[in-house]
Write a protein that holds these residues in place. Structure first.
Motif, PDB file in Angstrom:
ATOM      1  N   GLY A 363       0.774  -1.232   0.000  1.00  0.00           N
ATOM      2  CA  GLY A 363       0.000   0.000   0.000  1.00  0.00           C
ATOM      3  C   GLY A 363       0.801   1.274   0.000  1.00  0.00           C
ATOM      4  N   ILE A 365       1.427   3.232  -2.231  1.00  0.00           N
ATOM      5  CA  ILE A 365       0.862   4.307  -3.052  1.00  0.00           C
ATOM      6  C   ILE A 365       0.344   5.414  -2.166  1.00  0.00           C
ATOM      7  CG2 ILE A 365      -1.010   4.940  -4.601  1.00  0.00           C
ATOM      8  CD1 ILE A 365      -0.907   2.301  -5.837  1.00  0.00           C
ATOM      9  N   PHE A 376       5.815   1.822 -10.774  1.00  0.00           N
ATOM     10  CA  PHE A 376       4.921   1.296 -11.800  1.00  0.00           C
ATOM     11  C   PHE A 376       5.553   1.451 -13.175  1.00  0.00           C
ATOM     12  CE2 PHE A 376       0.843  -0.243 -10.638  1.00  0.00           C
ATOM     13  CZ  PHE A 376       0.659   0.174  -9.330  1.00  0.00           C
ATOM     14  N   LEU A 428       4.444  -7.879 -11.641  1.00  0.00           N
ATOM     15  CA  LEU A 428       3.179  -7.518 -11.014  1.00  0.00           C
ATOM     16  C   LEU A 428       3.157  -7.981  -9.581  1.00  0.00           C
ATOM     17  CD1 LEU A 428       0.558  -8.092 -13.778  1.00  0.00           C
ATOM     18  CD2 LEU A 428       1.785  -6.060 -13.129  1.00  0.00           C
ATOM     19  N   MET A 436       0.687  -1.811  -3.758  1.00  0.00           N
ATOM     20  CA  MET A 436      -0.748  -1.953  -3.593  1.00  0.00           C
ATOM     21  C   MET A 436      -1.059  -2.756  -2.340  1.00  0.00           C
ATOM     22  SD  MET A 436      -1.235  -2.765  -7.570  1.00  0.00           S
ATOM     23  CE  MET A 436      -2.865  -2.292  -8.045  1.00  0.00           C
ATOM     24  N   GLY A 437      -2.344  -2.974  -2.148  1.00  0.00           N
ATOM     25  CA  GLY A 437      -2.747  -3.704  -0.965  1.00  0.00           C
ATOM     26  C   GLY A 437      -2.869  -2.767   0.220  1.00  0.00           C
ATOM     27  N   PRO A 438      -3.329  -3.307   1.343  1.00  0.00           N
ATOM     28  CA  PRO A 438      -3.498  -2.456   2.524  1.00  0.00           C
ATOM     29  C   PRO A 438      -2.146  -2.012   3.067  1.00  0.00           C
ATOM     30  CG  PRO A 438      -4.109  -4.735   2.986  1.00  0.00           C
ATOM     31  CD  PRO A 438      -3.723  -4.695   1.564  1.00  0.00           C
ATOM     32  N   ILE A 439      -2.121  -0.843   3.587  1.00  0.00           N
ATOM     33  CA  ILE A 439      -0.835  -0.309   4.040  1.00  0.00           C
ATOM     34  C   ILE A 439      -0.616  -0.655   5.504  1.00  0.00           C
ATOM     35  CG2 ILE A 439      -1.797   1.928   4.686  1.00  0.00           C
ATOM     36  CD1 ILE A 439       0.867   3.113   3.675  1.00  0.00           C
TER      37      ILE A 439
ATOM     38  N   PHE B 177      -5.505  -2.847 -16.406  1.00  0.00           N
ATOM     39  CA  PHE B 177      -4.848  -3.258 -15.165  1.00  0.00           C
ATOM     40  C   PHE B 177      -4.936  -2.148 -14.121  1.00  0.00           C
ATOM     41  CE2 PHE B 177      -0.791  -2.673 -12.904  1.00  0.00           C
ATOM     42  CZ  PHE B 177      -0.797  -3.787 -12.088  1.00  0.00           C
ATOM     43  N   LEU B 178      -4.630  -0.954 -14.568  1.00  0.00           N
ATOM     44  CA  LEU B 178      -4.630   0.162 -13.630  1.00  0.00           C
ATOM     45  C   LEU B 178      -6.025   0.421 -13.090  1.00  0.00           C
ATOM     46  CD1 LEU B 178      -2.254   2.574 -15.544  1.00  0.00           C
ATOM     47  CD2 LEU B 178      -1.771   1.342 -13.444  1.00  0.00           C
ATOM     48  N   GLY B 181      -7.245  -2.247 -10.736  1.00  0.00           N
ATOM     49  CA  GLY B 181      -6.576  -2.111  -9.452  1.00  0.00           C
ATOM     50  C   GLY B 181      -6.764  -0.742  -8.837  1.00  0.00           C
ATOM     51  N   TYR B 184      -6.679   0.096  -4.821  1.00  0.00           N
ATOM     52  CA  TYR B 184      -5.464  -0.688  -4.635  1.00  0.00           C
ATOM     53  C   TYR B 184      -5.358  -1.282  -3.241  1.00  0.00           C
ATOM     54  CZ  TYR B 184      -3.960   3.428  -2.130  1.00  0.00           C
ATOM     55  OH  TYR B 184      -3.881   4.453  -1.246  1.00  0.00           O
ATOM     56  N   ASP B 185      -6.114  -0.717  -2.279  1.00  0.00           N
ATOM     57  CA  ASP B 185      -5.929  -1.256  -0.938  1.00  0.00           C
ATOM     58  C   ASP B 185      -6.782  -2.482  -0.657  1.00  0.00           C
ATOM     59  OD1 ASP B 185      -8.051   0.349  -1.168  1.00  0.00           O
ATOM     60  OD2 ASP B 185      -7.682   1.556   0.634  1.00  0.00           O
ATOM     61  N   ARG B 186      -7.584  -2.857  -1.652  1.00  0.00           N
ATOM     62  CA  ARG B 186      -8.311  -4.117  -1.476  1.00  0.00           C
ATOM     63  C   ARG B 186      -7.476  -5.244  -2.061  1.00  0.00           C
ATOM     64  NH1 ARG B 186     -13.641  -3.265  -4.568  1.00  0.00           N
ATOM     65  NH2 ARG B 186     -14.441  -1.353  -3.649  1.00  0.00           N
ATOM     66  N   PRO B 187      -7.119  -6.199  -1.264  1.00  0.00           N
ATOM     67  CA  PRO B 187      -6.302  -7.311  -1.821  1.00  0.00           C
ATOM     68  C   PRO B 187      -6.977  -7.983  -2.997  1.00  0.00           C
ATOM     69  CG  PRO B 187      -6.355  -7.402   0.564  1.00  0.00           C
ATOM     70  CD  PRO B 187      -7.301  -6.311   0.170  1.00  0.00           C
ATOM     71  N   VAL B 190      -6.305  -6.067  -6.091  1.00  0.00           N
ATOM     72  CA  VAL B 190      -4.924  -6.244  -6.535  1.00  0.00           C
ATOM     73  C   VAL B 190      -4.781  -7.578  -7.239  1.00  0.00           C
ATOM     74  CG1 VAL B 190      -2.557  -6.385  -5.782  1.00  0.00           C
ATOM     75  CG2 VAL B 190      -4.102  -4.799  -4.664  1.00  0.00           C
ATOM     76  N   CYS B 193      -6.446  -7.450 -10.675  1.00  0.00           N
ATOM     77  CA  CYS B 193      -5.783  -6.732 -11.756  1.00  0.00           C
ATOM     78  C   CYS B 193      -4.562  -7.503 -12.228  1.00  0.00           C
ATOM     79  CB  CYS B 193      -5.444  -5.307 -11.341  1.00  0.00           C
ATOM     80  SG  CYS B 193      -4.201  -5.158 -10.080  1.00  0.00           S
ATOM     81  N   LYS B 194      -3.874  -8.126 -11.287  1.00  0.00           N
ATOM     82  CA  LYS B 194      -2.727  -8.930 -11.712  1.00  0.00           C
ATOM     83  C   LYS B 194      -3.167 -10.082 -12.608  1.00  0.00           C
ATOM     84  CE  LYS B 194      -0.872  -9.813  -7.684  1.00  0.00           C
ATOM     85  NZ  LYS B 194       0.054 -10.143  -6.611  1.00  0.00           N
TER      86      LYS B 194
END
Lengths: 492, 659, 172, 104, 467
Positions: A363, A365, A376, A428, A436-439, B177-178, B181, B184-187, B190, B193-194
């Motif tokens: 996360g 970002i 990216f 990726l 990405m993902g939760p921080i 993809f962008l 995603g 982005y904070d939702r697994p 993510v 999109c991958k």
């Protein structure tokens, strides 16, 4: 355009740095020096284009020749063709970015910058020399600064990595040395001069012995499988700018050498061993990619991916078509910019999070949009996104490779193509887990890039995009030079 | 070669300066949006990003309408056939003489049509998003990505060179993809999109190799000359590509099948579709734009673009049609069991694209037999309208209810009247009910299939029945079924901004069927008058109605019929519900084979064998040196003995042995 | 068999046998004495070859000088009557092997080689000839080596003085 | 028994040479090692004289060489003995086996 | 005649003059060491500078003494070396009880070396070889209080006595075969019979011993470690260089007819020497011992150059020795300074040196890089030219071995660099106050290391001489 400037300028910068007292002065003088190099490289590029546009068709431009050890028939012979100009541009880009990125090196700042500048000196000299002796001279100049950079400012098992790198690269250059001596004594006249040698008919036996020596020797620098093991350790232990220089410039020395010395001077040898090169480089491409997939450390990821990407360089050379060779050169430039940027970003992230394990991040970002955007871009470039340089280079290599109609080359090309999928997977994965993902809560207070980091990233991105969007200038630069090489290889 | 930009302004002047600039502006305006919002959006355009992007896109859409009008009605035709016009082209990357990537604009009926579709839908989505995405933290980013996507999609459809198409193809992939995603904070986003990127990338590998083969034999990458060379049966290029074979299949077929794999990946055809349902993790308007109306049809567009070449290889066409029909049926079956409304829509998209694909597969090149081509394009067009509408409608529902799950919905018709009506129109259209757009296009497809291949026809027919069933299952579940119990404050439907695109699209979905598509878009550019047989439509319409009524019977009121039925075909239902376990299969392949069987051993090998060898060299040197230390014993007499041994040894060696 | 032959063999046997005994006896004084005999035997050989001058030098320098030096140093470093320590067997074996192989090899080569005698008229090793040449600087003069040796002797002397006349006691 | 000639003398000198070598290799006492060296040098002297006498009598090179060897031998012996005495002072022994601090 | 005599022997005469001056000073009033040393340094500098004037070639004493431009240059190199030694080890020398004696012995050894490279005759060769050896053996004992010093000295005198015995036997055989001592005449009379081969082997062995060629090298490390560091550096640099010079003459001139034989021998020994020297250097802990083995490996390279039997061979060997003087003396100078100031000679004591003593760290690093043959230091050129000369006969296997040996050597040179620059140490060697003359010596060495290679005219000058 006097090419000696390219050597004198870093030298002057080094002297100035030596004379400076405070670390701020050192940094600024290094930056000014690097900028001057940058401008000089651009001037070189444009004057080169102008000369060519004016119809100057000689193989090398801006040739100069000074006497140096005349009794060994050595001369300080400099000159550039399109390939060299491309490599010089690359070097200039990486150098200025590297200088900027290392702005907050506090430990032994003066020595650090001195070594960086020396490294760039070696690279410039290498790319412009037309005499194999001075080529070798500059090749080796670049080794020890790397050793010290890693060993002093590195992290992790740095001593081991530094040692391994220095020894393997020296091993490579030892092979190069033997090969060069073979050329020196093998031709009908004792000379180290590249242009003279290229006009000579070097006996087949000599070629058969010297080509593998030279190719493997230079190949060690370019992470030729299975001589690539210095790459992951060296890159991952090096300080940020060190990795950038290592992957961005130093690995290119090898590719350039493989092309300019091994392949160009010994076409029969190249044809003889082309298949082996292709097999090895294809293995490197796929194997590097798969090995990258399993890495968790960002620097290892980039290091292994460099193995894979540099495989394209060697593949392009091994394919022995004009397009493939041009592609190989483009790939060198592209990979140089891209991987330098990648390492720069990794360095920025590491400086903030103090970890390079992708699993521990996430996360980013949210807190560092600029850095992650760069991540990216560089990731996408690595996986060959159109509009960025990686695509252009890889496609040119594929196109060139495909021009060999027999099944062997076909299979190799397809296998190499497959890497674009694997690359996507690992890139990726890395980006996904980092940006990405939760921080994680402890990263919430991190800061985004500072001006120097931004500037460095922007310079490199500019290069990447300039190639990605308008590849024709690079192509125009490289292809005629590649054609000269190919004509020799084709025996015309 | 010495010019920086080598623009061949072919015919720009003959068509008037304006056309060239207008054409260029169509993709460049969204690009401008992308760049300006991406670079400065955060700082300067935080609030006005949406308006800014929308205005740019509106201009672009207007220009494409202008172009479309001009092309179809003014200058496109020459001697009764629509021409392929390349007004702009310049060499981007020269590989070798004749072989180059050129960037250019190719105008022909399908590209012009796609221009309109893309800009229009995109504009709708832009407008819709103004309200839908309001308040998002990364609002400018969202719009910049949309701009990037639109730009790439436009570049794709206007490509004059197969490699240009590939370039924008990849760009489309990355913008998708962008956008997937975006959260982005939702697994899950993510992962989605991958997944989307990697699977399409895998398919692109096929595309790339296909291009390589085509370029090698065709000697060019330019669409026009490639098609020209590979379609005339007596050209040397054609002869070599048709005679060269690998594993008994001609190079031409290989190339086309590989290209088709690329198309299948992007168009989410079986078995490369697994990314599409997951892609619904993106914002709903994005799904409408990308995963319904535009990007996913890129595969169809690709096949259509190369259709003349495809028509040279029966096998390739067969593959196209088989994959198309399988996808259509397969997706329809799954769609009947899904409960996430966006996933249902996603599967329906896949199914509809299957329709288009097999329609292309059953088409011929010229004249009457080219009906399939026209039908596919027509369906592409209408589908874009109603599918975008469906997604936007779904978005409106989700916006209201904050959930994707059917079980949270029901009885929403009172709360969302406009959405309800427009959604119904779209459902009818997709079910092929006359006189909505879907009816006409689907009718043509079925007709083409009927003429060509009975099996395909019957499966298609069944599928269209299923289509209406699952669509109305969706419709009834959302708007009827149980009563909606509002929790807390109920805000109404989105405002005018959100409703306007719905209304506009529903108008399109209702009326687009009446466009005489055969007049404009045909396989050979000539006019195709499609004969319309009323009696032929009886079967599909009847089946469609059957589907609707079944759905009504099962879902209009809350009851346990669905459960019972599901129970009665337990195993099959489960299979369909779990999407036939394809995801698991992929997971197995990637995790077990790619990672564990290749990646891990490679990493292990590198760490232990290659690296180990290097270390072993070093260690053995040290070891030998340690073993040798005995020579240096510190005893002078020992040294003297070695000395003498050396003397005698050398003497003997050089006197007797090494002469 | 002439008298000179007999004398030669006697001298040779004296030289070699006392040489062998000198390097094998375990009493150090005896070793020195045997060395003395061996050196005298060698001087005898010189006489036998009619090189009287060198024979005289041999006796003066070696017998009168070096041997005495050695005996003095034995006095300085050795308790009288003590047997010399035994060498380990392996060392002896290898030394014997090396010496014997070397001997065999060298002798073989020497015997196989036929020395071509010069045809020029000989110069007799008379005192006059020797003296003239020793201080000559022309073709056959040896004054330069003479000077070199003198410097060497000087240096050796100084070295000996510095080393042997150490004042301070040993610490390390 | 033959009339003794060059080879006979050379036999003696060679034998003496290797006797000296053997002594050098096996004697543990430093002074006896030095004595062995003297034997070696003397054997060389015999060589020179013999060659001068039997093969090259036209010049006196061999003779002079021997003279200088004798001089050098004296110098060498002097220095060696000085060193040995110094060694004896520090090591309290002149057994060569006791002087092996420096090794490997 | 007298003119000739004065001009041709001027180096020797100057040296002898200094020698006698010292003798007189020693006999006369007591002078403080500092003053005396300064005087000696000036005299040696004068000697070095004077070496470049009045260079003529010719021979004296019936061919026993010969000189020419190249030989004069070689003598200048030696003169430079002793001048540097007098600078670099001034700390140790000042504290020495026997400073004048040290220099008397040193200068007589140097005189021996001058005669050695000028010798045109086996007798002169032998005598000057002894003159160059015996005083050094005595000097090795100049750390009179140290047990190891006398041990080293003993080992040196006994081993060299043995080797000169073997050498003499070889010379006697050559005399027996050819009937002459003169280099010029011998060459014409050699035909390669097996007795000659034997004689050559005996003779060559002495060189091998002095140059520490494997397997005749075993004394080297022990003596280097035990001897005072000034003597060690003299032995390792100047003595070796001289022997290499005379070996060139002996092989190229005297044994030219037996070229095929000695080429093989030299090549074989070169490879063995490099490998063994490197393998031993790998595991050394003491810096002096380490440098001993590294110098053995360097000798392997010198042999490679010698094997080429050409003007290139001559010039590259001379050039290499010149560079070697700078590089190795710099390394020894640093080791000596540290040993003198901190009493530490182990490599692990060098850890963290850079933090406290950056100047000498850089000097050490540069000298090691030069020894390892890394550009832009002069060692790179030196080694490369040796290898190139060696390669001219087309024996690539040996060349490849040599090249690979460069890697091993790099490994152990880097070990020290690593200790100095990278390894952490809580108690690094404290800041060393260098004597100004030591510092001057180091600066000269550094300048030499950097410039000798880049300025190609140095090499060209040597080439013009060696024709």
């Amino acid at each position: 355009m006097n090419l000696t400037l390219l050597i004198l300028l870093p030298l002057l910068t080094a002297v100035v740095i030596l004379l400076m007292r405070s670390s701020v002065q050192v940094k600024w003088s290094a930056l000014i020096g690097a900028s001057a190099q940058f401008i000089l490289a651009l001037i070189l590029f444009f004057t080169f284009r102008k000369e060519r546009a004016l119809g100057n068709a000689s193989q090398m431009l801006f040739e100069i020749q000074y006497k140096w050890f005349p009794s060994w028939h050595i001369s300080f012979h400099l000159g550039v063709d399109g390939i060299s100009v491309a490599m010089i541009l690359l070097t200039a880009f990486v150098v200025i970015a590297g200088v900027l990125v290392s702005w907050n090196v506090e430990k032994m700042t003066k020595e650090f910058y001195l070594l960086l500048i020396l490294l760039s000196l070696g690279a410039y000299g290498f790319f412009i020399s037309l005499d194999l002796f001075i080529l070798f001279f500059f090749l080796e100049i670049a080794v020890i600064p790397k050793y010290l950079l890693i060993g002093i400012w590195g992290s992790g098992k740095k001593e081991y990595a530094a040692n391994k790198l220095a020894l393997m690269l020296m091993g490579g250059s030892a092979l190069v040395l033997v090969g060069l001596l073979g050329l020196y004594f093998g031709g009908n006249e004792n000379t180290f001069d590249l242009l003279l040698l290229s006009k000579m008919k070097i006996p087949i036996m000599v070629q058969k012995i010297c080509f593998p020596l030279l190719f493997v020797g230079f190949g060690v620098f370019t992470a030729l499988f299975p001589f690539h093991t210095w790459v992951p350790d060296g890159h991952s232990s090096a300080p940020t700018a060190g990795s950038m220089f290592l992957a961005g410039i130093s690995m290119k020395l090898g590719g350039y050498g493989c092309l300019r010395v091994a392949t160009y001077l010994m076409p029969e040898g190249a044809r003889e061993y082309a298949n082996i090169i292709i097999v090895l480089s294809t293995i490197a491409i796929l194997y590097g990619a798969f090995a990258t997939m399993m890495q968790k450390d960002l620097k290892y990821i980039n290091a292994y991916s460099s193995v894979s990407h540099c495989g394209f360089v060697l593949l392009g050379i091994g394919m022995l078509t004009k397009t493939a060779i041009a592609g190989a050169v483009m790939q060198m430039v592209s990979h140089g910019l891209m991987t330098a940027l990648f390492f720069a970003v990794i360095g920025m992230i590491y400086e903030r999070t103090h970890t390079r394990e992708v699993n521990e991040m996430g996360g980013l970002i949210k807190v560092m949009p600029f850095i992650t955007t760069v991540l990216f871009i560089v990731g996408l470039c690595s996986l060959g996104l159109p509009g960025l340089s990686g695509f252009v280079a890889e496609m040119t290599v594929f196109m060139g490779s495909w021009q060999n109609p027999d099944p062997f080359h076909r299979v190799a090309t397809i296998a190499a193509c497959m890497s674009i999928v694997v690359t996507a997977v690992y890139i990726l994965r890395a980006i996904g887990q980092t940006a990405m993902g939760p921080i994680n809560d402890r990263y919430l207070s991190l800061q985004d890039a500072k001006w120097n980091e931004k500037l460095a990233a922007i310079i490199l991105i500019a290069g990447i995009i300039a190639i990605g969007i308008a590849p024709f200038w690079l192509n125009d630069l490289v292809t005629p030079a590649a054609e000269v090489i190919m004509q020799k290889v084709a025996g015309k | 070669m010495n010019e920086f930009l080598q623009i061949k302004l072919l015919g720009i002047f003959s068509l008037g300066m304006n056309l060239g600039w207008a054409l260029l502006m169509i993709p460049l305006l969204p690009l401008l949006g992308f760049l300006s919002l991406g670079l400065f959006g955060k700082k300067y355009l935080k609030q006005s990003a949406g308006i800014f992007a929308t205005l740019l896109l509106a201009a672009s859409a207007f220009l494409s309408l202008h172009i479309a009008y001009g092309y179809f009605f003014k200058y496109g035709k020459l001697e009764g056939a629509y021409q392929k016009i390349i007004p702009i082209q310049f060499t981007w990357l020269q590989f070798s003489p004749g072989l180059s990537i050129d960037l250019g604009i190719l105008l022909d009926p399908i590209s012009v049509m796609m221009l309109v579709v893309v800009t229009f839908i995109s504009l709708m989505v832009h407008i819709y998003s103004l309200a839908y995405m309001k308040g998002e933290e990364r609002y400018p980013t969202y719009y910049s990505f949309l701009g990037l996507f639109t730009f790439s999609m436009l570049g794709l459809v206007m490509a004059s060179n197969i490699f240009q198409l590939y370039i924008f193809w990849e760009l489309v992939g990355v913008s998708s993809f962008l956008l997937i995603g975006y959260y982005y904070d939702r697994p899950s986003a993510v992962a989605a999109c991958k997944k989307a990127f990697i699977i399409t990338r895998f398919a692109d590998l096929g595309f790339l190799i296909g291009i390589l083969i085509l370029s090698f034999y065709g000697g060019t990458l330019d669409f026009n000359s490639l098609i020209e060379k590979l379609t005339s049966t007596n050209s040397t290029e054609f002869k070599t590509i048709a005679s060269a074979s690998f594993v008994g299949i001609s190079a031409l077929t290989w190339a086309l099948v590989l290209v088709f794999i690329g198309g299948a990946g992007k168009s989410a055809l079986f078995p490369l579709h697994v990314w599409l349902p997951d892609a619904m993790e993106g914002p709903t308007p994005v799904s409408a734009l990308i995963h319904a109306a535009t990007m996913v049809v890129a595969g169809v567009f690709l096949v259509a673009r190369l259709f003349p070449v495809f028509s040279m290889s029966e096998v390739a066409l067969k593959v196209v049609s088989i994959i198309g029909i399988i996808s259509a049926l397969f997706a329809a079956v799954i769609a009947c069991t899904q409960t996430d409304i966006k996933r249902v829509l996603a599967y329906s998209t896949m199914s509809q694209i299957g329709f288009m694909m097999f329609s292309l597969g059953v088409s011929g090149q010229a004249g009457e037999s080219g009906l399939g081509f026209t039908a596919a394009m027509f369906h592409l067009f209408t589908h874009a309208l109603f599918k975008a509408l469906l997604f936007l409608g779904a978005g409106s529902v989700i916006h209201f209810i904050h959930s994707n799950e059917m079980k949270d919905m029901g009885g929403l018709r009172k709360y969302l009247p406009i959405t309800h009506i427009t959604f119904l129109i779209a459902c009818l259209a997709i079910s092929g009910m006359p006189p909505f757009a879907g009816f006409f296009s689907k009718e043509e497809i079925l007709l083409a299939a009927y003429h060509h291949n009975a099996t395909i026809y019957w499966i298609a027919l069944a599928t269209s029945g299923l289509t209406s069933f699952y669509m109305f299952r969706l419709y009834f579940s959302i708007f009827w079924n149980k009563e909606y119990i509002a929790h807390g404050e109920v805000h109404g439907e989105g405002g005018f901004v959100m409703m306007m695109p719905l209304i506009l699209l529903s108008l399109g979905a209702a009326a687009a069927g009446f466009i005489p598509f055969g007049h404009f878009v045909t396989a050979d550019g000539n006019l195709l008058e499609s004969a319309f047989h009323l009696q032929f439509s009886i079967a599909p319409v009847a089946l469609g109605l059957l589907g609707i009524f079944t759905a009504m019977w099962m879902y209009k009121k809350q009851n346990n019929r669905p459960d019972t039925i599901a129970h009665s075909m337990n195993s099959f239902y489960k299979l369909a519900y779990h999407k036939f376990y394809l995801d698991e299969l992929y997971l197995f392949v990637t995790k077990k084979i790619l990672f564990n069987l290749i990646g891990k051993p490679a990493a292990w090998f590198d760490k232990n064998v290659v690296n180990g060898l290097v270390n072993a060299t070093g260690n053995s040197t040290v070891f030998i040196s340690e073993k040798m230390k005995g020579f240096q014993s510190g005893k002078v007499q020992q040294y003297a003995i070695y000395f003498l041994a050396g003397v005698i040894g050398l003497a003997v060696l050089f006197i007797y042995i090494w002469k | 068999m002439s008298g000179s032959t007999i004398i030669f063999y006697l001298l040779s046997i004296l030289t070699l046998v006392s040489g062998i005994l000198s390097v094998t006896t375990r009493k150090i004084f005896r070793a020195a004495i045997f060395l003395l005999f061996s050196l005298i035997g060698i001087a005898g050989l010189y006489f036998w070859m009619q090189y009287e001058f060198i024979a005289a030098v041999q006796i003066t320098v070696y017998v009168g000088g070096i041997t005495v030096l050695i005996i003095f140093s034995i006095f300085l470093t050795q308790q009288a009557g003590e047997l010399l320590p035994k060498q380990n067997k392996n060392r002896v074996l290898f030394a014997l092997l090396a010496a014997f192989c070397g001997f065999a090899l060298t002798l073989l080569q020497i015997i196989q080689h036929s020395f071509n005698k010069t045809l020029e008229s000989p110069i007799l090793p008379t005192m006059e000839n020797i003296g003239n040449q020793m201080l000559g600087i022309d073709e056959n003069g040896f004054s330069l080596p003479f000077e070199v040796v003198s410097i060497l002797l000087l240096a050796a002397m100084i070295g000996c003085i510095v080393i042997a006349l150490r004042s301070k006691p040993t610490t390390v | 028994m033959m009339e003794p000639g060059l080879n006979h003398v050379l036999f003696v000198s060679t034998a003496l040479f290797f006797i000296g070598i053997f002594g050098f290799l096996t004697r543990r006492n430093l002074i006896t090692m030095l004595m062995s060296i003297e034997l070696v040098l003397n054997s060389v002297n015999i060589n020179f004289i013999a060659f001068n006498k039997y093969v090259w009598p036209h010049k006196l090179d061999g003779l002079f060489f021997s003279i200088f060897i004798i001089a050098i031998a004296a110098a060498e012996a002097a220095v060696a003995i000085a060193i040995i005495i110094n060694l004896y002072r520090s090591h309290q022994s002149i057994d060569v086996e006791n002087t092996e601090d420096l090794k490997f | 005649m007298l003119n000739d005599f004065l001009l041709l022997m001027k180096s020797e005469l100057v040296l002898a003059f200094i020698l006698f001056l010292l003798l007189i000073l020693k006999v006369g009033k007591e002078i403080r060491n500092e003053r005396l040393l300064a005087l000696i340094q000036i005299l040696l500098l004068g000697n070095f500078i004077f070496g470049f004037f009045f260079i003529e070639s010719g021979s004296l004493f019936g061919g026993m003494f010969a000189t020419n431009g190249l030989i004069a240059f070689q003598k200048s190199i030696i003169g430079l070396g002793i001048y540097l030694i007098s600078l670099l080890f001034s700390d140790w020398l000042k504290k020495s009880e026997h400073l004048p004696e040290f220099f008397i012995l040193l200068l007589s050894a140097v005189l021996g070396m001058f005669f050695l490279i000028s010798s045109g005759n086996l007798l002169m060769f032998y005598l000057s070889l002894e003159l160059a050896t015996i005083p050094v053996a005595a000097m090795a004992n100049f750390d009179l209080d140290k047990k190891i010093s006398s041990e080293a000295s003993m080992k040196m005198i006994l081993s060299s006595a043995l080797s000169s015995g073997v050498l003499l036997f070889g010379i006697s055989l050559i005399y027996g075969v050819t009937g002459t001592m003169s280099f010029d005449q011998i060459a014409a009379l050699l035909d390669g019979s097996s007795l000659q081969i034997l004689a050559f082997v005996f003779l060559f062995t002495a060189f091998a011993f002095k140059l520490s060629i494997v397997p005749f090298h075993l004394w080297t490390a022990d003596v280097y470690e035990g001897a005072p560091i000034a003597v060690t550096s003299f032995l390792s640099v100047i003595s070796k260089g001289t022997i290499a010079f005379i070996l060139l003459t002996i092989l190229y001139k005297v044994f030219a007819p037996m070229y095929a034989l000695w080429y093989n021998m030299v090549m074989l020994l070169s490879v063995i020497t490099m490998v063994v020297g490197n393998l031993f250097a790998l595991r050394q802990q003491n810096i002096k011992r380490f440098l001993a083995f590294s110098s053995i490996a360097q000798v392997g390279f010198i042999l490679l150059g010698i094997s080429s039997y050409s003007n290139e061979g001559t010039s590259s060997v001379v050039y290499f020795v010149l560079i070697y003087v700078f590089s190795n003396l710099a390394a020894f100078g640093v080791a000596g300074a540290i040993s003198q100031a901190a009493g530490k000679e182990r490599i692990e004591d060098y850890k963290g040196l850079y933090q406290t003593n950056p100047f000498i760290s850089w000097v050490l690093a540069l000298s090691l890089f030069s020894l390892a043959g890394i550009p832009p230091t002069a060692g790179f050129f030196g080694k490369l030219f040796l290898i190139t000369a060696g390669a001219s006969k087309g024996n690539y296997f040996f060349i490849a071995v040599a090249a690979l040996n460069m890697i091993i050597s790099l490994y152990y040179y880097l070990r020290i660099v690593r200790a100095v620059f990278m390894d952490k140490n809580d108690q690094p060697i404290a800041k060393i106050n260098l004597d100004p003359s030591t510092k001057l010596g180091m600066i000269i060495c550094t300048a030499g290391i950097i410039l000798i290679g880049l300025l190609s005219w140095v090499y060209d000058y040597i080439t013009t001489l060696s024709i």
